[in-house]
Design an enzyme around this catalytic site. Sequence first.
Site, PDB file in Angstrom:
ATOM      1  N   GLY B 146       0.834  -1.199   0.000  1.00  0.00           N
ATOM      2  CA  GLY B 146       0.000   0.000   0.000  1.00  0.00           C
ATOM      3  C   GLY B 146       0.865   1.244   0.000  1.00  0.00           C
ATOM      4  N   CYS B 147       0.275   2.351  -0.385  1.00  0.00           N
ATOM      5  CA  CYS B 147       1.038   3.599  -0.515  1.00  0.00           C
ATOM      6  C   CYS B 147       1.477   4.128   0.849  1.00  0.00           C
ATOM      7  CB  CYS B 147       0.225   4.638  -1.269  1.00  0.00           C
ATOM      8  SG  CYS B 147      -1.465   4.868  -0.685  1.00  0.00           S
ATOM      9  N   TYR B 148       0.558   4.191   1.797  1.00  0.00           N
ATOM     10  CA  TYR B 148       0.943   4.639   3.142  1.00  0.00           C
ATOM     11  C   TYR B 148       1.993   3.709   3.764  1.00  0.00           C
ATOM     12  CZ  TYR B 148      -3.073   7.925   3.499  1.00  0.00           C
ATOM     13  OH  TYR B 148      -3.955   8.958   3.351  1.00  0.00           O
ATOM     14  N   PRO B 149       1.807   2.377   3.702  1.00  0.00           N
ATOM     15  CA  PRO B 149       2.821   1.498   4.300  1.00  0.00           C
ATOM     16  C   PRO B 149       4.207   1.669   3.698  1.00  0.00           C
ATOM     17  CG  PRO B 149       0.766   0.296   4.019  1.00  0.00           C
ATOM     18  CD  PRO B 149       0.585   1.631   3.332  1.00  0.00           C
ATOM     19  N   THR B 150       4.276   1.942   2.380  1.00  0.00           N
ATOM     20  CA  THR B 150       5.593   2.094   1.764  1.00  0.00           C
ATOM     21  C   THR B 150       6.383   3.206   2.441  1.00  0.00           C
ATOM     22  OG1 THR B 150       4.851   1.263  -0.369  1.00  0.00           O
ATOM     23  CG2 THR B 150       6.766   2.727  -0.386  1.00  0.00           C
TER      24      THR B 150
END
Lengths: 343, 343, 343, 343
Positions: B146-150
């Site tokens: 996911g974008c936030y986790p990256t």
Amino acid sequence: MSPVTVAVAGASGYAGGEALRLLLAHPEVEIGVLTAGSNAGELLGRLQPHLLPLADRVLAETSSETLAGHDVVILALPHGQSATIAEQLSDDTLVIDCGADFRLEDASDWERFYGGRHAGSWPYGLPELPGQRARLAGARRIAVPGCYPTVSTLAAAPAIAAGLVEPDVTIVAASGTSGAGKAAKPHLLGSEVMGNASAYGVGGVHRHTPEITQNLRLVHDGEVRVGFTPLLVPMSRGILATVSAPLRRDVSAEEAREVYAAACADEPFVHLLPEGAWPQTQSVLGSNAVHVQVTVDVAASRLVAVGAVDNLAKGTAGAAVQCMNLALGIPETTGLTTIGLAP
Amino acid sequence: MSPVTVAVAGASGYAGGEALRLLLAHPEVEIGVLTAGSNAGELLGRLQPHLLPLADRVLAETSSETLAGHDVVILALPHGQSATIAEQLSDDTLVIDCGADFRLEDASDWERFYGGRHAGSWPYGLPELPGQRARLAGARRIAVPGCYPTVSTLAAAPAIAAGLVEPDVTIVAASGTSGAGKAAKPHLLGSEVMGNASAYGVGGVHRHTPEITQNLRLVHDGEVRVGFTPLLVPMSRGILATVSAPLRRDVSAEEAREVYAAACADEPFVHLLPEGAWPQTQSVLGSNAVHVQVTVDVAASRLVAVGAVDNLAKGTAGAAVQCMNLALGIPETTGLTTIGLAP
Amino acid sequence: MSPVTVAVAGASGYAGGEALRLLLAHPEVEIGVLTAGSNAGELLGRLQPHLLPLADRVLAETSSETLAGHDVVILALPHGQSATIAEQLSDDTLVIDCGADFRLEDASDWERFYGGRHAGSWPYGLPELPGQRARLAGARRIAVPGCYPTVSTLAAAPAIAAGLVEPDVTIVAASGTSGAGKAAKPHLLGSEVMGNASAYGVGGVHRHTPEITQNLRLVHDGEVRVGFTPLLVPMSRGILATVSAPLRRDVSAEEAREVYAAACADEPFVHLLPEGAWPQTQSVLGSNAVHVQVTVDVAASRLVAVGAVDNLAKGTAGAAVQCMNLALGIPETTGLTTIGLAP
Amino acid sequence: MSPVTVAVAGASGYAGGEALRLLLAHPEVEIGVLTAGSNAGELLGRLQPHLLPLADRVLAETSSETLAGHDVVILALPHGQSATIAEQLSDDTLVIDCGADFRLEDASDWERFYGGRHAGSWPYGLPELPGQRARLAGARRIAVPGCYPTVSTLAAAPAIAAGLVEPDVTIVAASGTSGAGKAAKPHLLGSEVMGNASAYGVGGVHRHTPEITQNLRLVHDGEVRVGFTPLLVPMSRGILATVSAPLRRDVSAEEAREVYAAACADEPFVHLLPEGAWPQTQSVLGSNAVHVQVTVDVAASRLVAVGAVDNLAKGTAGAAVQCMNLALGIPETTGLTTIGLAP
């Protein structure tokens, strides 16, 4: 009753312009002299074209002479310029400083974060703090809070005061650009801020940090830790502050909401949103309202509260008007609205 | 060498469009079938007018039949649609899922945050995690993070791995709107998001929370606490994540920077900014770069790190290409850039 | 005097919300029933969180029954829904339609641009047109002008009325997104409009074209040609209209300014900016003001005028309040401001 | 073949930064000396953090000495500074001026719009003009067109060249802020431009007016009238130009489209959109593409064409690279893309 005459120093800047916008809607105010620094001699209509009724006013030089003779003087000046002027104004004049000069009580905080000599402190214009309305009633010198401290304090204080959380608060606050003022700096250009989010003043070095800490100490006996990170996001107005702190005990979201509901119950400008609704800055633009919501992150064992404020309105000029009302015995909400300009 | 043929499912959406933008610049790729759901039968030029070289392509229906026969299939579909299609594709086909279906290893996490049956987990496409490049080399099924986790993981992991901080991380991440996709929802209208900052998914309920936790457990033996708050701010692309955690011991800003410098040293896409410079999303737009900075807040006794990423590029489609390269033995950076589009 | 009771139909949309924002500040108004279509039954506070004083109001169904019994009914409905409701409301009720249904006098214009049966025409709510205040005084049915026609007409009419230019006007008007309403459509998503300028309705096909033409015919005997191109630009509110027409004779910029100054002289809301200052939408946000400037392009032998308006305020809901005042014999500017919210 | 060495003067500004972004992707270029004015001595990474591969480059002083010894010198300097430097560079060096100094052929135009002595004119870097590619092949001095003239010319020229319209063109062009450069000016602050649309340079006084006229004269024998109005809208990049002119005879929309299709047929960067699709700036961001559409307004008897360009890319630095390719005999499209960064 004769109207209250109000002079505004720094009328060509954002805070001064916002003060004028609000004062124009205040039924008991007559706007007096408007002053500026390098813009003295200019027509206000050239610099603040949105203030149509004042378009033909010529800006005077900012000095204690031009500002004398008013019931109220609102100072919207760069930090460090208020003390000299305030000293020369009559003790009977209500002087409201939108700058930082008189906010901090601790001289060492001042020196560390602003540098130079501490000018002292004035009654602090956040009426929502415990006991503060009494201190502001009749006051003739008032320090308007910073924009970040206003919303951060209002979002954090209820949980700390009620002992729901450890006094160890982490705050990340996303702000529009107008808080940085109208002085032209490259990193504030539209080309730099549109389509861009950035962090600045990271690591506890932003000047509003000691002010937030000072406020939260009023609701907690003992040490308070504040980790504060400001963000710049692509909008002109508004601050959205996310406040988080470790729970001291098992607290449900319902209990947290009850604590905040009680804290907001008698406040005309601080509003706890309905359950499940989260603050957005758009809802408070141009208004004196602060929208707040709170919940509990069970897995992280933290309380999370979010607040939204218009940095120029309740965050600066609206607070000035609210405090003026309190100081002069005018009903607190006179001339102010809780209705934002959305969308 | 014959080119790698790549099909993209969900080509009319933001992630699919970004995958195509990047694949068009990839020297070893031939773009194969493009598919869509309700947009099947349309010309891509009508839906993605920025992808000029593919303007005349007609979108096929998304199905395992239309997608069969390619070396690589990139799935950019709504959550929950990938499993069925992936099962029917050959085991020799490299299937890269930009959705969430195969990211979480823990079935109970899946059920709690997404609901429904857990489809299983695939090698996780964040090569910067320890040991992950070896797992991705030769893989034929890859789950794109996911974008936030990256960005949250890359900003938090070095401090946790080095034991500088307690594994108790508070994250506030300001995101542009494209992460929410192209489906029309009232709260994502331009009128709602411009001039507006808002919080959502507060209290640990955002679906990316368990994914961040899972990632950080890879660098820390034992429990990890993650308090995650996403914000929506007025920009199309980009995430700025502020990560903060209590220091475990006395750590200087210099030491923190050294730890991060070491962590970034061999990474082609993760870049520690020069001392005093803080990440801004503008610098990474369209690129696969992640910009990171770190410091220590002495008064709050916390480490604070900030990361910036383009949610569609390194945050989704760029990661897909990076992982494709790793899986197929193509040099990892092929077709990707570290240069953002600014201003 | 007992207050004027006002019902608002379509209270969950942008025009309805703006009407409520303005009515809340109107000293002689009591806000009555609020209605909605699919949002009936909801709390207004969930849909319009900026309207704090009305947060607890429940939206009724839009119907002539729920709207009956008020002094004034403001209709902020999708085009085509006003006629049926208006027919069933008492002739004594002042019905103000913010939609297009009753703006056009020519049935063939209606059929060509809107399709379906022409409902007829009502007194047109642009008091600044010659003779229009007399028609609005005492009226019980009023059609609020479209947003583009308001600013285009006010910017173009003085030059045409004075015979400075040929009646052959080219208009390009850049608009924010709120004019397109709150219905979720993909091309109005924040991701699509931020960082993006686009043209639409090009070639004389926008529905506001015949309305502008109709207005300009009131100041010119004979044919009027209007070439109108609307643009969508990345902001929520505001329209900036650039109007240009061939000079009929040698005209100096000074003479053009004198003509416009005379036209604005007695108008409370239309303001000619000082020489050299050009309109910007920011200056009129939330206000009923229209800012105008004019000059002559000698080389092109054209007069160029520019106007700025807030499409939701003077462009829709502000005009509704202004017309309500006129119709009811309340001073025209009551409850309205000329002060914009800037920055 | 040995790489082409390219020096960039003005590397800390927007045009210089964009030139570097594009040159970094050019397969035959080696980036040489980078220079600046007041930023000389600084690290590029501090000023252009998005140009990661050049982060460690130190900026030299801008002078003919530091720039000497390269195959190509790209000048991205404030107007008026190019002539002195260019004179001192070898005649064998390809000097490409992104400034205005050598664009205008008519000395009186120069004096009227820029003031001071006319430095002369160089081959004009708009290869899409008739005969222009031949003039640019082998050239060693090239003047890059202005951003507004590029898109205005490409949108207007086909209709004029084909005799569809009178040579009396009205242009309104909405621009992002980066065209105004990186020098900090109050009216370009984010707080001023966000949520705001404004007009400037109205009445034929903008410096790009004579340049557009000069270009259109190349496709029409005789007088050409250009009425040009630039708008500032809230975005960093992109220009959307609306061009309108009176029809000379009965022209259908189909015929107009055929004329434009023919004009674009062999152009690698100018693209006529499918019927019914209108240009948007988002589609061309970061690319060298110009999107164009055209129709006829029958009632107004005018042709209307719209063009979109990235002012920094094809509007400045992309044109510089395209012209460099042509001058050096490199395939024209090398290092350039037609793919925009959207959303």
